[in-house]
Design a protein around this motif. Structure first.
Motif: not given
Length: 228
Positions: A44-48, A62-72, A74-80
């Protein structure tokens, strides 16, 4: 109906069923890292997060090469979670490249329109989109597969359409139709470039934008009647 010689297709949620492919790849990568607990909350968090980042990509923030790792990241930061987002994203993309679920009617449509010049214009990762296409029943059905990562441009930017027109040596825009599910990417890009567009809208979404696609279809097979 107009006589179209060249049909550009989007991939995700136009020809390939991304709503099936993404969760399967997501589950596999989280299983690899033994992250079984809270999987639904992670998704759910990932989709948002992903929705915001892909919008930023379309808007050139944003560029694509940044998007890939940035989504995870942010996800890992949110869920510690202490996980390397770059490596995790690489594993995720590997699983995503294995997914070949097609949208209902895709195989029939491509077969029926085989007498036309067919090409793909897609936003995404070259390895993933190439792998999915080559491992599916749609392999070798397209004159060119044009992928944003390879071109340096993404829909709706005109640069990716310039690239496509150059690749296919197209001189007459009136003979080209862009087919896709995204108003802000496929339809916006096509309209901005001066080509006709077909909005594939299987979920009957409301068009709350000022964009006016040339055609709107709810079943992919309806495209056959437009082209023929």
């Amino acid at each position: 109906m107009k006589n179209y010689d060249i049909i550009f297709f989007d991939i995700d949620d136009t020809l390939f069923d991304f709503t099936k492919s993404e969760p399967e790849a997501f589950n596999k990568v989280f299983e690899k890292y033994n992250l079984f607990n809270n999987l639904k909350q992670y998704e759910k968090s990932y989709q948002e997060i992903s929705k915001v980042l892909w919008r930023d990509l379309e808007n050139g923030k944003m560029i694509l090469v940044e998007l890939g790792s940035e989504r995870f990241r942010r996800l890992f930061l949110e869920h510690e979670l202490e996980i390397d987002a770059v490596v995790f994203n690489q594993d995720y993309l590997g699983y995503l490249g294995e997914q070949t679920h097609l949208v209902q009617g895709a195989e029939k449509v491509i077969s029926e329109l085989s007498h036309k010049r067919l090409a793909i214009i897609t936003n995404g990762y070259t390895d993933v989109q190439t792998s999915r296409t080559n491992n599916s029943s749609l392999k070798d059905k397209f004159e060119h597969i044009i992928i944003s990562e390879s071109t340096g441009f993404q829909k709706p930017q005109t640069g990716i359409f310039d690239y496509a027109f150059d690749k296919l040596q197209i001189t007459d825009k009136s003979k080209v139709l862009m087919v896709g599910d995204s108003l802000t990417s496929d339809i916006q890009g096509g309209i901005d470039y001066g080509i006709d567009t077909c909005w594939f809208n299987p979920k009957h979404k409301e068009n709350n934008t000022s964009l006016k696609p040339t055609y709107e279809i709810n079943k992919l097979e309806s495209l056959i009647e437009i082209i023929k």
